[in-house]
Design an enzyme around this catalytic site. Sequence first.
Site, short mmCIF file in Angstrom:
data_model
loop_
_atom_site.label_atom_id
_atom_site.label_comp_id
_atom_site.label_asym_id
_atom_site.label_seq_id
_atom_site.Cartn_x
_atom_site.Cartn_y
_atom_site.Cartn_z
N ASP A 1 -9.37 -8.18 -17.79
CA ASP A 1 -9.30 -9.29 -18.70
C ASP A 1 -7.82 -9.52 -19.10
O ASP A 1 -7.13 -8.81 -20.05
CB ASP A 1 -10.06 -8.85 -19.83
CG ASP A 1 -10.47 -10.02 -20.68
OD1 ASP A 1 -9.76 -10.93 -20.74
OD2 ASP A 1 -11.62 -9.73 -21.74
N HIS B 1 0.79 -1.08 0.10
CA HIS B 1 0.06 0.00 0.05
C HIS B 1 0.79 1.24 0.12
O HIS B 1 0.31 2.43 -0.12
CB HIS B 1 -0.86 0.08 1.32
CG HIS B 1 -2.19 0.74 0.95
ND1 HIS B 1 -2.25 1.90 0.20
CD2 HIS B 1 -3.38 0.76 1.56
CE1 HIS B 1 -3.54 2.30 0.23
NE2 HIS B 1 -4.27 1.48 1.16
#
Length: 448
Positions: A375, A159
């Site tokens: 994708d 993070h």
Amino acid sequence: MFKELPDCYYETTPTLISPENPTPKHSLYLSNLDDQKFLRFSIKYLYVYKKSIPVNDLKSSLSKVLSYYYPLAGRLRISEEYEDKLEVDCNGEGALFAEAFMSITVDEFMQVSKWPDISWRKKLLCKVDAQSFLGIPPLVIQVTNLSCGGLIMCIAINHCLCDAIGTSQFLHAWAHLQTKPKVDLPVLPFHSRHVLEPRDPPQITFSHPEFTNTTPDFDLSLTLQSQPLVPSCLTFTPSHILRLKRLCVPSLKCTSFEALASHVWRCWIKALNPHSSLKIKLLFSANIRNSVEPKLAKGYYGNGFVLGCAETTVGQLVNSNMHHGVQLVQNAKAALTDDYVKSMVDFLEEKRVKPDLSSTLVISQWSKLGLEDLDFGEGKPWHMGPLASEIYCLFLPVVGDLHAVKVLVSVPENIVGQFEFYMIKDLYEEDGDQLIKDGLELEEKEQL
């Protein structure tokens, strides 16, 4: 409630994937928004795909994308120039990539995917032997092939290097180079964080309640963590959110996020039922890329968010309708001006403190970031979410419905039923259990 996942078997030893091309060797400065102590962990994303993706192709495209996002192939270390600060050693050492197999089908996993269990961490993401947080690569990936030919992909990103917007940018760049390896990236990463450097001398012009403990004699978070926690996951459709907006009396124009955040906060407090005079907070992530001057550059993938802070008392929140909570959220968002953000950066330069979580619900926004559209050439995921449910609340995307939101949060086991009752009871018409069906139009663009 939870189905025990079978053990996974590692088909090869985890390997390091380095950038395909030579990359700059230098230290990357991390801003005070990157280097906050409460961000010193990895965000763990979980994707489920119906069809597997050739692992060698994934490794190849990962190597390509790390040539662009080369800090993710580096290592965190303590800065020699700045006291008690982290920086990235951009050494090209590589991201850790593991391949495993699990005897489960996509359909079987989807039955339990709404309630991610903490035990999944040991099975779906390889453990890194490191003496400290600094020894873990900023990017760790595990691809788990399933018995039906599908796969689960877990991605852990430190993070301190990326927020959710930056992570989405990186993941889409990876998918782009997987499916279109000869086409340039639509957005190039912007690495420098110096635009968010503190001023000299620091100018702290606001009180910053997100970091100030207003209830030093009571810690609701300790009470929560001392009990068994279980995840609650509820999906809010556009019609549900419209219904919440209609409950705001007198009427107040608001975004879907403002209405849902206020509703979740109120239900969470009602279920916990602390003393009515207790001061409570809602902290939520707010994107500042376009609200600071100068604006953060296109392609900025570091932490470009701050925490908005709404404050009230238990009694004022639960005894009022939606209007009170929504207005508090709106006021908290409106306060996040350029001056406020610069003051926060300066505040963090002088005081290395964590946010006040003593009597606080934290909401992190993962929806409307395109995380669910990833994708790699075999279709979009059937499921996207975190690897485990935490005590803070996530607003998650719903695959196939841009305007729907999944609310995931872990709450004490003995109140989960009451919390979910409060969450859904106002979504039905009074004359029967018929969900509101009309008025599905929502704002096309809403500020996160």
